[in-house]
Enzyme design. Structure first.
Site, short mmCIF file in Angstrom:
data_model
loop_
_atom_site.label_atom_id
_atom_site.label_comp_id
_atom_site.label_asym_id
_atom_site.label_seq_id
_atom_site.Cartn_x
_atom_site.Cartn_y
_atom_site.Cartn_z
N ASN A 1 0.84 -1.20 0.00
CA ASN A 1 0.00 0.00 0.00
C ASN A 1 0.87 1.25 0.00
O ASN A 1 1.74 1.41 0.86
CB ASN A 1 -0.90 0.03 1.24
CG ASN A 1 -1.74 1.31 1.29
OD1 ASN A 1 -2.71 1.46 0.57
ND2 ASN A 1 -1.34 2.26 2.14
N GLU A 2 0.65 2.10 -0.97
CA GLU A 2 1.28 3.42 -1.09
C GLU A 2 2.80 3.38 -0.90
O GLU A 2 3.36 4.15 -0.12
CB GLU A 2 0.66 4.40 -0.10
CG GLU A 2 -0.81 4.70 -0.42
CD GLU A 2 -1.39 5.78 0.48
OE1 GLU A 2 -0.74 6.15 1.48
OE2 GLU A 2 -2.50 6.26 0.19
#
Length: 652
Positions: free
Chosen positions: A450-451
């Site tokens: 994630n990110e």
């Protein structure tokens, strides 16, 4: 490793990183009771002690594991499962970084200790972050990673001598380094005019509290010494015939027979086979459909496996039953298909988080959350930002809630976190995650991160290897990661099957200017799809809201602002879902705890429910939208109307 002023790694480290993990072998079947298997849960009160010594090594120097923990000094009663951070009134414990110690005495059934044909296994479902385990003072296993189960065969320790009990000691260290998942850094504050000597803090690059402890059940279970070690099931559909491909692995004997029966929900045998691998054909099969997509969602068959083995002690039998959902998953340039039909994700992102218990597993909370999901009309969620408890996955299978199963790869932003050491650990985590969750029909896609800083040069190789490895582990599911980078700079997205994009227009920039959302969101979608020709999920969007704050015209943090922001997103989502956008997941299902900062008023308040699971105004807005989407995208007309008349609450 992060190093302190003397050049040695932070004093927390010497015992933490002494051994590397080999590539995983063997299975990780969920412990269940059967004709051949027993289980004993060890949940409840454990003795607990944090090592507050300056170097955090007193427990090892004094060998606390060699005798009852209470003899080492003062202990606390600590509930398991639970995070330890919010249980006590000692503020030092809430933000503690280093080694903590758990201990529990377990009384064993006599048969477990005397029957040499019985194998006794200790299973720890989650210990955050690094764990070392002893039984009766003997080291039995270690594990790195806070979100996946690990086991140790303790038969030899409990089947020698007259003892009918065993003392289980678990030391856990929650320190995060640039090479852990999630990563972090230890920062020493060396200005002695401001900080005591040796003062340090744990820094992270993720926005949730680093809760620690024994977060999920700890249990003992038994199998015969010749046993079913692993089962892998994949499914397909040929016209109206369901195909169930199985592979079974056995340990403890080279001379055995396997019988396989597939039963429907009424208990009737619909197919059977023999041997360690094969294909079962199910005429007129009931398919596993997502919630609200079909009049009979989440249909589960039961795969019953019987092992008959010859051992030196004589013949042994083992039995294991695996729930099986027959369904297919496919991705095109513009669609996500389940059972050949277009599927639109309308759901949430979540956290395993609640008052007092932190990330501790709680059946009451879990059932409440699923009731809220179904009330909301949500058909999917992402396990942001780590694998959730196995029991969560089981309920998703039963209720038809589709899952994007995400690894703990959150906060990968520093260049050090793209190193070969980090990559090797990430590959191993994906092996553990796929091994645990591969048979859940609700899991339709893996998310590896994630990110991350996917614009860094190292990211291209990192994600090429990581995604390729995950696809090799499980060719039956698409793989993604969730990006917040720009379309022209992201070096990892070329390797994903579905583009998942997080964006917070009019929240983290253009504060308060909701009038720009539609233009910016439409531009985002158009540029991503033009560049890659892949389906897109709006994997996060939202606004922070404190319940009871009202402002008209809407101002940030008011309930009106959260509603208004969502409505602006929905205008463009409604346009683009007719083209290539295949889902929307709100951030977040419920408010959750974070580190303290001037930007966070006792946690992140982007939930549509409070941390106590009470609805904000946006929950009713989203409910109206999700039920409308369900009615528009259902496969059979009676799917929704049979359970929701006039969009009213219902009972399943």
């Amino acid at each position: 490793m992060v190093r302190g002023p003397a050049g040695a790694w932070a004093v927390l480290g010497p015992l933490l990183w002494g051994c590397g993990l080999a590539l995983l072998q063997g299975g990780m079947l969920y412990p269940q009771e059967s004709r051949s298997r027993e289980r004993k849960e060890l949940n409840g009160l454990w003795s607990f002690r944090a090592d507050f010594s300056d170097n955090r090594r007193q427990g090892f120097e004094q060998q606390w594991y060699r005798k009852p923990l209470r003899e080492s000094g003062p202990t606390l009663d600590m509930p398991v499962p639970s995070s330890f951070n919010d249980i006590s009134q000692d503020g030092r414990l809430r933000s503690f970084i280093g080694w903590v110690w758990y201990e529990r005495e377990a009384i064993l059934p006599q048969r477990w200790t005397q029957d040499l044909g019985t194998r006794v296994v200790l299973r720890i479902s989650s210990a955050h972050y690094y764990a070392i385990v002893w039984v009766n003072g003997v080291h039995v296993t270690e594990h790195e990673g806070g979100h996946l189960p690990f086991e140790a065969d303790i038969s030899k320790l409990v089947q020698t001598g007259p003892l009918s009990s065993c003392r289980i000691t678990i030391a856990i260290n929650n320190t995060l380094s640039p090479h852990t998942l999630p990563p972090g850094t230890i920062l020493y504050k060396t200005d002695t005019s401001k900080y005591p000597k040796g003062y340090f803090v744990q820094n992270t690059n993720f926005d949730f509290f680093n809760y620690a402890g024994l977060h999920r059940p700890v249990l003992l279970y038994t199998t015969p010494t010749a046993y079913i070690d692993d089962i892998t099931v994949t499914t397909d559909v040929d016209q109206d015939t369901g195909l169930v491909n199985y592979q079974i692995f056995v340990q403890g004997s080279d001379h055995f027979q396997l019988e396989v029966h597939l039963l429907d929900e009424e208990g009737r045998v619909v197919a059977k086979g023999t041997g360690g691998q094969g294909q079962l054909q199910v005429p007129s099969a009931h398919l596993w459909w997502p919630y609200l997509m079909h009049e009979r969602p989440a249909y589960l068959y039961s795969l019953e496996v019987k092992l008959t083995a010859q051992t030196s002690a004589g013949p042994l039998s083992d039995f294991y039953t695996l729930p099986v959902g027959i369904r297919t998953v496919a991705v095109t340039e513009r669609q996500f298909l389940i059972n050949g039909k277009p599927f639109y994700f309308h759901g949430v992102n979540k956290h395993e988080d609640a008052d007092i218990r932190g990330k501790g597993f709680d059946w009451s909370l879990l059932v409440k959350d699923f009731n809220l999901l179904r009330w909301l009309g949500a058909n999917a969620f992402r396990t942001s930002h780590y694998p959730y408890a196995e029991e969560v996955m089981q309920l998703c299978d039963r209720y038809g809630i589709v899952v994007i199963d995400e690894s703990p790869g959150v906060g990968i932003v520093l260049a050090q976190s793209f190193s070969n050491a980090s990559l090797q650990h990430h590959l191993e985590v994906m092996e553990e995650m796929v091994r645990r969750d591969k048979n859940h029909p609700a899991v339709v896609m893996w998310s590896v991160a994630n990110e991350p800083s996917s614009f860094l040069e190292q990211a291209a190789y990192y994600f090429k290897m990581l995604i390729g490895h995950t696809k090799a582990l499980d060719p039956s599911r698409p793989v993604t990661f969730v990006t917040s980078s720009s379309y022209e700079k992201d070096l990892g997205v070329p390797y994903v099957d579905v583009i998942c994009v997080n964006s917070y227009y009019s929240w983290y920039h253009d504060y308060g200017h909701m009038e720009v959302i539609q233009l910016q969101l439409a531009t985002q979608f158009e540029r991503w799809h033009e560049a890659y020709q892949k389906p897109i999920i709006q994997s996060e969007y939202g606004a922070e809201t404190i319940i009871g704050f009202h402002e008209d015209p809407p101002l940030m943090f008011s309930e009106e602002y959260q509603k208004g922001l969502l409505q602006q997103y929905h205008v463009i989502l409604d346009q683009k879902r007719k083209e290539y956008v295949v889902g929307e997941l709100i951030w977040n299902f419920a408010d959750f705890m974070t580190d303290q900062s001037p930007q966070r008023a006792i946690g992140n308040r982007k939930g549509i429910f409070t941390r106590q699971r009470q609805p904000k105004s946006a929950a009713f807005l989203l409910r109206e939208r999700y039920w409308k989407l369900a009615n528009e995208t259902r496969y059979l007309q009676s799917a929704v109307m049979s359970q929701c008349v006039g969009n009213s609450p219902f009972t399943v």
